[in-house]
Design an enzyme around this catalytic site. Structure first.
Site, mmCIF file in Angstrom:
data_model
loop_
_atom_site.group_PDB
_atom_site.id
_atom_site.type_symbol
_atom_site.label_atom_id
_atom_site.label_comp_id
_atom_site.label_asym_id
_atom_site.label_seq_id
_atom_site.Cartn_x
_atom_site.Cartn_y
_atom_site.Cartn_z
ATOM 1 N N LYS A 50 16.464 -4.611 -15.042
ATOM 2 C CA LYS A 50 16.039 -6.481 -14.761
ATOM 3 C C LYS A 50 14.776 -6.812 -15.395
ATOM 4 O O LYS A 50 14.212 -7.875 -14.906
ATOM 5 C CB LYS A 50 15.342 -5.257 -13.118
ATOM 6 N N ILE B 260 1.835 7.089 -8.559
ATOM 7 C CA ILE B 260 1.443 7.678 -6.356
ATOM 8 C C ILE B 260 2.904 8.371 -5.840
ATOM 9 O O ILE B 260 2.796 9.462 -5.628
ATOM 10 C CB ILE B 260 1.882 6.353 -6.040
ATOM 11 N N THR B 261 4.049 8.147 -7.124
ATOM 12 C CA THR B 261 5.107 9.550 -6.631
ATOM 13 C C THR B 261 4.740 10.697 -6.630
ATOM 14 O O THR B 261 3.815 11.700 -6.902
ATOM 15 C CB THR B 261 5.585 9.541 -8.406
ATOM 16 N N GLU B 262 5.324 11.489 -5.143
ATOM 17 C CA GLU B 262 5.152 12.816 -5.082
ATOM 18 C C GLU B 262 6.685 13.091 -5.539
ATOM 19 O O GLU B 262 7.901 12.712 -5.611
ATOM 20 C CB GLU B 262 5.573 12.815 -3.668
ATOM 21 N N THR C 102 10.824 -3.057 -8.347
ATOM 22 C CA THR C 102 11.403 -3.699 -7.466
ATOM 23 C C THR C 102 12.414 -2.984 -6.909
ATOM 24 O O THR C 102 13.162 -3.231 -5.891
ATOM 25 C CB THR C 102 12.715 -4.386 -8.767
ATOM 26 N N GLY C 103 11.634 -2.036 -6.297
ATOM 27 C CA GLY C 103 12.526 -0.997 -5.646
ATOM 28 C C GLY C 103 11.631 -1.036 -4.224
ATOM 29 O O GLY C 103 10.249 -1.537 -4.614
ATOM 30 N N GLU D 96 -9.507 20.881 -0.774
ATOM 31 C CA GLU D 96 -8.166 21.393 0.714
ATOM 32 C C GLU D 96 -7.818 23.239 -0.576
ATOM 33 O O GLU D 96 -8.887 23.446 -1.867
ATOM 34 C CB GLU D 96 -7.155 21.306 0.252
ATOM 35 N N HIS E 137 1.772 19.981 0.605
ATOM 36 C CA HIS E 137 1.294 19.812 -0.860
ATOM 37 C C HIS E 137 1.858 20.812 -1.938
ATOM 38 O O HIS E 137 1.627 21.725 -1.033
ATOM 39 C CB HIS E 137 -0.224 19.488 -1.441
ATOM 40 N N TYR F 160 -8.611 9.031 3.924
ATOM 41 C CA TYR F 160 -8.892 7.555 4.391
ATOM 42 C C TYR F 160 -9.721 8.227 5.972
ATOM 43 O O TYR F 160 -10.561 6.767 6.190
ATOM 44 C CB TYR F 160 -7.279 6.770 5.548
#
Lengths: 387, 290
Positions: free
Chosen positions: B43, B96-98, B17-18, B210, B248, B160
């Protein structure tokens, strides 16, 4: 985030890690009075900057009396200290730490850091204090004790014994060391440290352990829950442009080259810097505007990049995903108009809404060169670099 | 064939819901991913478009048979969210959260160690099996279904770029995975390389690393010993100054450790085709994989 040695020692004192008596001074007068309140001479005068290698660069002096303290304080405060960690531009000394001298019998090395591969907290101790630990690890690995602590179970008694007995210390010191390691571990976890290093940790002639130096770095991702640590931030130690960029949540690192670059995503930003170098130029910065940047952030990023007077040309490399190319293009055009852009700019865009983005750039009437792909971008950067 | 996810994967989105969660849940659905549930505490009972929202992951799993969770929960609460999913018994967690603190991630890693669950990320773009399921934030349209290339990377937009070049050169992808840019993460290069090696449809791999840590060096040792499929390697950060975190949390050269040069060297010793110039990656892939 980094802090000063004197701040790290404040935290040490709170957590019962023995340190020499002393205090921080901002001018020669207070340096003198701090020195005179200590238990006699000699005292040590240490420049406080966010970089190691101070001793060799003249940032650490032994004063035999009050007038020497004043002299060293005057010399150090305001001086630009260039150490192997500051880079050629050096760092200005604004604060000095005045400490009691210590009768050193032996120097040890001690550190705690997160180990990425094992996902454990790694404690490193060594009999070879005062030396570069990487060099010790390479040449005499037998002198190093390593203990991996599971973050869920926390530090155990056997692990403290492993460190203490591993260093082969005099039995009278073993108990002291174990207590100290436990306190340091607790400090490390409590404050979300990303590095805690004492080099050297000394054994005094009076058979006391003492942290002569103290270095602590903190995990930036955990600062939201470390209010006390945030108070220690010293923006004088940071590059002004980096401080400015951090206000807008932009990830900017200033470098020495002449080709500015603005990219979305950290990996692509690093790769773009590499491309600039391979094209025969030098990157002036690292700048990641992030995945969800808006036109205003793009504009601020552009302004910050341009306020670096070394910049002679700019490469914008955006792979539009969440950040749409038309939004990026609008930000670039507006920023260029506002700052009265005169430098050559190469724009390479790909991804979401790329056609709309390219149209906005070409209709703008600004001197923006479009690159079709990365190879083309590199060639155009090489041309800019030659002008 | 693909690895880890396909058209049958049933996804529950934590934090649906965010702002981020709802936006990307919709993107995943329009790509064709089966998003069967969402979770936001307090919710439960609401709907996000056609997706039912639950208070807890275990409720979502029990009622919808979700077997994969996709997490957009803010960093301070994300470690908790990952452990909740692991406890609820999903097979795969994509975080996914950073910005999750390292100490939190260490605890997560220990917590899930002995559970039958795979964690991808955090701080990553997610995972996509082109044409089947997109479980993450990557732009779906740059991918080309059907293989034969597997892609694994520590980065987002750089991935990507790599995928785009592969597609432009006519090379499709079996599965593309971002393992994330944090120092402590779930799935590592070796886990993915092993899965690609065993996947019949994957004929070659592009691995994007990297600076920071030694994951690429460990992966190179694995490739040397166990991979028969060709691997192309790219490392970002040759020009990164030592001691600085390059965006990162995990991208930092400390002393002599974590340099791009060391990683490239390790890859070369493992007979990885190292791409030194990102602009040429697509062409290089074409010559090697076709």
């Amino acid at each position: 985030m980094n802090i000063h040695e004197y701040q790290a020692k404040e935290l040490f004192k709170k957590h019962r890690i023995p340190i020499p008596d002393g205090g921080v001074a901002f001018n020669a007068g207070s340096a003198k009075s701090i020195a005179e309140e200590l238990h006699g001479f000699p005292v040590i005068v240490k420049a406080q900057i966010h970089a190691g290698g101070r001793g060799k660069a003249g940032g650490v002096k032994v004063a035999k009396n009050s007038s020497e303290v004043v002299r060293f304080a005057k010399e150090m405060l305001g001086m630009t200290l260039i150490t192997k960690q500051t880079g050629p531009q050096g760092k200005t000394v604004n604060k000095i730490l005045i400490e009691s001298g210590v009768n050193i019998e032996k120097e040890l090395y001690f550190s705690i850091l997160p180990d990425r591969t094992s996902a454990k907290i790694l404690i490193i101790a060594s009999l070879a204090g005062g030396m570069d630990i990487e060099e010790v690890a390479e040449k005499t690995p037998e002198k190093i004790v390593k203990v991996y602590v599971d973050p869920i179970s926390g530090i155990q008694g056997f692990q403290l014994r492993k460190v203490a007995y591993g260093l082969n210390l005099d039995p009278s010191l073993t108990r002291q060391l174990m207590a100290m390691v436990r306190n340091l571990y607790e400090l490390f976890v409590m404050y979300d440290c990303s590095l805690l290093e004492i080099n050297p940790l000394v054994i005094t002639q009076e058979k006391q352990l003492m942290a002569i130096d103290a270095k602590i770095n903190f995990d930036d991702n955990a600062l939201y829950r470390q209010k006390e640590v945030i108070e220690y931030r010293d923006v004088d130690e940071e590059d002004p442009l980096e401080v400015e960029a951090s206000k807008y949540n932009l990830n900017y690192i200033k470098m020495d080259g002449n080709i500015g670059n603005m990219v979305n995503g950290a990996g692509l930003a690093m790769a773009t810097m590499d491309i600039i170098k391979q094209a025969g130029a030098e990157p002036a910065n690292f700048l990641d505007v992030g995945g969800g940047a808006n036109a205003e952030q793009v504009e601020n990023a552009f302004r910050i990049m341009l306020s670096d007077t070394n910049v002679k040309g700019i490469l914008i490399n955006i792979f539009g995903g969440i950040l749409r190319c038309d939004v990026l293009a609008t930000g670039v055009v507006e920023a260029s108009r506002k700052v009265g852009l005169t430098l050559p700019v190469v724009v390479r865009m790909e991804g979401t809404n790329v056609d709309a983005g390219r149209k906005i750039l070409s209709d703008s009437g600004l001197n923006l060169m479009t690159a079709t792909d990365l190879k083309d971008a590199a060639q155009k950067v090489a041309q800019m670099a030659q002008v | 064939m693909s690895i880890f996810v396909d058209k049958n994967t049933r996804v529950v989105v934590q934090g649906i819901t965010g702002k981020e969660g709802s936006f990307h849940a919709r993107q995943c659905i329009s790509y064709g991913t089966q998003v069967v549930a969402g979770v936001t505490p307090n919710k439960g009972g609401q709907m996000m478009d056609d997706v039912p929202v639950f208070n807890t992951v275990i409720d979502a799993v029990n009622q919808t048979d979700a077997n994969c969770s996709l997490i957009f929960v803010p960093a301070p609460f994300c470690a908790d969210a990952i452990m909740e999913s692991a406890d609820a018994g999903v097979d795969l967690i994509v975080a996914i959260t950073e910005g999750i603190p390292v100490l939190d991630m260490m605890k997560v890693k220990k917590y899930i160690e002995n559970l039958p669950v795979r964690l991808i990320g955090p701080n990553c773009p997610g995972i996509i099996t082109p044409g089947e399921a997109k479980i993450g934030i990557m732009p779906g349209n740059i991918h080309k279904p059907g293989g034969p290339i597997g892609v694994v990377s520590r980065s987002g937009t750089l991935t990507y770029e790599v995928v785009h070049q592969l597609t432009q050169n006519g090379l499709g992808q079996t599965t593309c995975i971002g393992i994330g840019g944090d120092p402590v993460n779930g799935t590592n290069f070796i886990d993915v390389l092993k899965a690609f090696q065993e996947d019949n449809n994957t004929q070659g791999v592009v691995m994007v690393g990297e600076i920071g840590g030694n994951a690429e060096e460990l992966a190179s040792e694995y490739i040397k010993k166990h991979m028969t499929k060709p691997v192309i390697g790219f490392i970002a950060g040759l020009t990164a100054p030592p001691g600085r975190r390059m965006g990162h949390a995990g991208a930092i050269v400390s002393g002599n450790s974590g340099t791009a040069q060391a990683k490239i060297q390790a890859m070369k010793e493992a007979d990885v085709h190292v791409c030194e110039n990102l602009g040429n990656l697509g062409n290089l892939a074409k010559t090697i994989f076709q």
